[in-house]
Write a protein that holds these residues in place. Structure first.
Motif, PDB file in Angstrom:
ATOM      1  N   SER A  41      66.778  29.796 -14.301  1.00  0.00           N
ATOM      2  CA  SER A  41      65.222  30.019 -13.549  1.00  0.00           C
ATOM      3  C   SER A  41      64.327  28.781 -13.650  1.00  0.00           C
ATOM      4  O   SER A  41      64.757  27.815 -14.692  1.00  0.00           O
ATOM      5  N   PRO A  42      63.559  28.496 -12.773  1.00  0.00           N
ATOM      6  CA  PRO A  42      62.639  27.616 -12.730  1.00  0.00           C
ATOM      7  C   PRO A  42      61.925  27.230 -14.122  1.00  0.00           C
ATOM      8  O   PRO A  42      61.306  28.150 -14.604  1.00  0.00           O
ATOM      9  N   ASP A  43      61.684  26.124 -14.425  1.00  0.00           N
ATOM     10  CA  ASP A  43      61.055  25.791 -15.626  1.00  0.00           C
ATOM     11  C   ASP A  43      59.677  25.433 -15.151  1.00  0.00           C
ATOM     12  O   ASP A  43      59.258  25.018 -14.025  1.00  0.00           O
ATOM     13  N   SER A  44      58.537  26.489 -15.760  1.00  0.00           N
ATOM     14  CA  SER A  44      57.225  26.481 -15.135  1.00  0.00           C
ATOM     15  C   SER A  44      56.549  24.951 -15.268  1.00  0.00           C
ATOM     16  O   SER A  44      55.609  24.786 -14.466  1.00  0.00           O
ATOM     17  N   ALA A  45      57.028  24.061 -16.112  1.00  0.00           N
ATOM     18  CA  ALA A  45      56.522  22.772 -15.974  1.00  0.00           C
ATOM     19  C   ALA A  45      56.885  22.141 -14.954  1.00  0.00           C
ATOM     20  O   ALA A  45      56.296  20.921 -14.464  1.00  0.00           O
ATOM     21  N   GLY A  46      57.996  22.573 -14.303  1.00  0.00           N
ATOM     22  CA  GLY A  46      58.530  21.670 -13.054  1.00  0.00           C
ATOM     23  C   GLY A  46      58.037  22.384 -11.716  1.00  0.00           C
ATOM     24  O   GLY A  46      58.543  21.827 -10.652  1.00  0.00           O
ATOM     25  N   LEU A  87      72.711  39.448  -9.637  1.00  0.00           N
ATOM     26  CA  LEU A  87      72.886  37.974  -9.615  1.00  0.00           C
ATOM     27  C   LEU A  87      71.974  36.959 -10.407  1.00  0.00           C
ATOM     28  O   LEU A  87      72.481  36.116 -10.860  1.00  0.00           O
ATOM     29  N   MET A  88      70.790  37.575 -10.400  1.00  0.00           N
ATOM     30  CA  MET A  88      69.720  36.681 -11.207  1.00  0.00           C
ATOM     31  C   MET A  88      70.026  36.154 -12.589  1.00  0.00           C
ATOM     32  O   MET A  88      69.731  35.223 -12.898  1.00  0.00           O
ATOM     33  N   PRO A  89      70.525  37.055 -13.175  1.00  0.00           N
ATOM     34  CA  PRO A  89      70.658  36.655 -14.849  1.00  0.00           C
ATOM     35  C   PRO A  89      71.693  35.577 -14.565  1.00  0.00           C
ATOM     36  O   PRO A  89      71.835  34.644 -15.910  1.00  0.00           O
ATOM     37  N   GLN A 113      63.001  22.312  -8.448  1.00  0.00           N
ATOM     38  CA  GLN A 113      64.321  21.994  -7.818  1.00  0.00           C
ATOM     39  C   GLN A 113      65.211  22.925  -8.090  1.00  0.00           C
ATOM     40  O   GLN A 113      66.511  22.335  -8.081  1.00  0.00           O
ATOM     41  N   GLN A 114      65.360  24.214  -8.271  1.00  0.00           N
ATOM     42  CA  GLN A 114      66.254  25.240  -8.427  1.00  0.00           C
ATOM     43  C   GLN A 114      66.382  25.706  -7.113  1.00  0.00           C
ATOM     44  O   GLN A 114      66.200  26.949  -7.186  1.00  0.00           O
ATOM     45  N   TYR A 115      67.236  24.987  -6.413  1.00  0.00           N
ATOM     46  CA  TYR A 115      67.266  25.627  -4.974  1.00  0.00           C
ATOM     47  C   TYR A 115      68.156  26.742  -4.966  1.00  0.00           C
ATOM     48  O   TYR A 115      68.033  27.730  -4.066  1.00  0.00           O
TER      49      TYR A 115
END
Length: 295
Positions: free
Chosen positions: A176-181, A170-172, A105-107
């Motif tokens: 970032s999405p958590d791989s578990a999510g 911009l990325m830093p 859910q990291q839109y």
């Protein structure tokens, strides 16, 4: 189409909303029935060919937009073409929300990483093609198409990689999405709901494209359906992908190949029929010489 009453607009919005849900339902139900997700490796020249064909379609769209509004300014014509193409490619709402839900859910992260570059590319491509389109009266149809092909090839090899790199600084600053999510296929029902209710975005763009076709020269319901489906197939790359997929798919069974790619192709066929039906219905009084009441 003259100005519609508010009640008619609301019913139209509801109709397009339902059409979007049904269209996505084609893919969802075919998947649940056991149809395989498309599996293929396109040839090296495939993405460029798809890109060029799509841009020739955008040239056609740009000319229809210019006919829709008498002598529109460059900015207005560019804005309409850009918004139409971005919505048709689901870059404003549907893909960011649907895909964003599946990646923890990291839109915002996904939008900046995946879809902001696509929007910038669409902005640049539509702007360049509108410039070519506005000069078509001097250049002629063949020259305009050749210019679009040259512009597309140059953009594909030089501009697209640059635009994709622009967002890297911009990325830093983004989480970032958590791989578990990160969700995996099969997705939970929430993903299907989001994908379905937001599909009104490309459906609205399809309705507008169909309306432009109707204005250009209406010559019957069946022809309007055919022209709309062809336009959608070109502008979404779905038609060319269907043809290439049948040859380059890694699925052994030819029938399974057709079914796997058809779950997406049929969405646009259905939308083409549905929006054409709406246009013909809404303009029935206009064709008979009676105008709709102004809201």
């Amino acid at each position: 189409m003259t100005v519609l009453k508010m009640k008619t607009k609301l019913w139209l919005g509801f109709y397009l909303f339902i059409i979007g849900i049904i269209a996505v339902g084609i893919h969802i139900q075919m998947t649940k029935a056991g149809v395989s997700y498309p599996q293929w490796e396109p040839p090296e020249w495939g993405p460029l060919a798809l890109f060029v064909l799509q841009n020739i379609g955008i040239l056609w769209l740009s000319k229809r937009v210019k006919e829709w509004r008498i002598s529109p300014s460059f900015i207005k014509q560019w804005s309409v073409v850009f918004i139409t193409m971005a919505a048709l490619q689901e870059l404003f709402i549907r893909l960011p929300l649907t895909a964003g839900y599946t990646v923890d859910q990291q839109y915002l992260f996904l939008w900046v990483y995946s879809y902001l570059p696509e929007l910038l590319i669409t902005l640049m491509i539509t702007g360049g093609i509108v410039v070519i389109s506005r000069g078509s009266a001097l250049n002629g149809k063949v020259i305009s198409i050749l210019l679009v092909i040259i512009f597309s090839v140059l953009a594909f090899f030089f501009a697209l990689p640059t635009l994709k790199e622009i967002i890297q600084p911009l990325m830093p600053y983004l989480t970032s999405p958590d791989s578990a999510g990160v969700l995996e296929v099969p997705y939970p029902w929430q993903v299907d709901v989001i994908a379905s209710v937001t599909f009104i975005e490309p459906v609205m763009a399809s309705f507008f494209i169909c309306y432009l076709i109707y204005l250009n020269r209406y010559s019957g319901f069946n022809k309007l359906i055919l022209q709309t489906i062809i336009a959608l197939m070109v502008l979404t790359q779905s038609g060319a992908k269907f043809v290439l997929y049948l040859y380059y798919s890694s699925i052994e069974s030819y029938i399974d190949r057709i079914l796997s790619i058809s779950q997406f192709t049929l969405e646009w066929v259905f939308i083409g029929v549905a929006v054409s039906s709406a246009i013909v219905y809404l303009t029935r009084k206009q064709r008979s010489g009676t105008k709709y009441p102004v809201s």
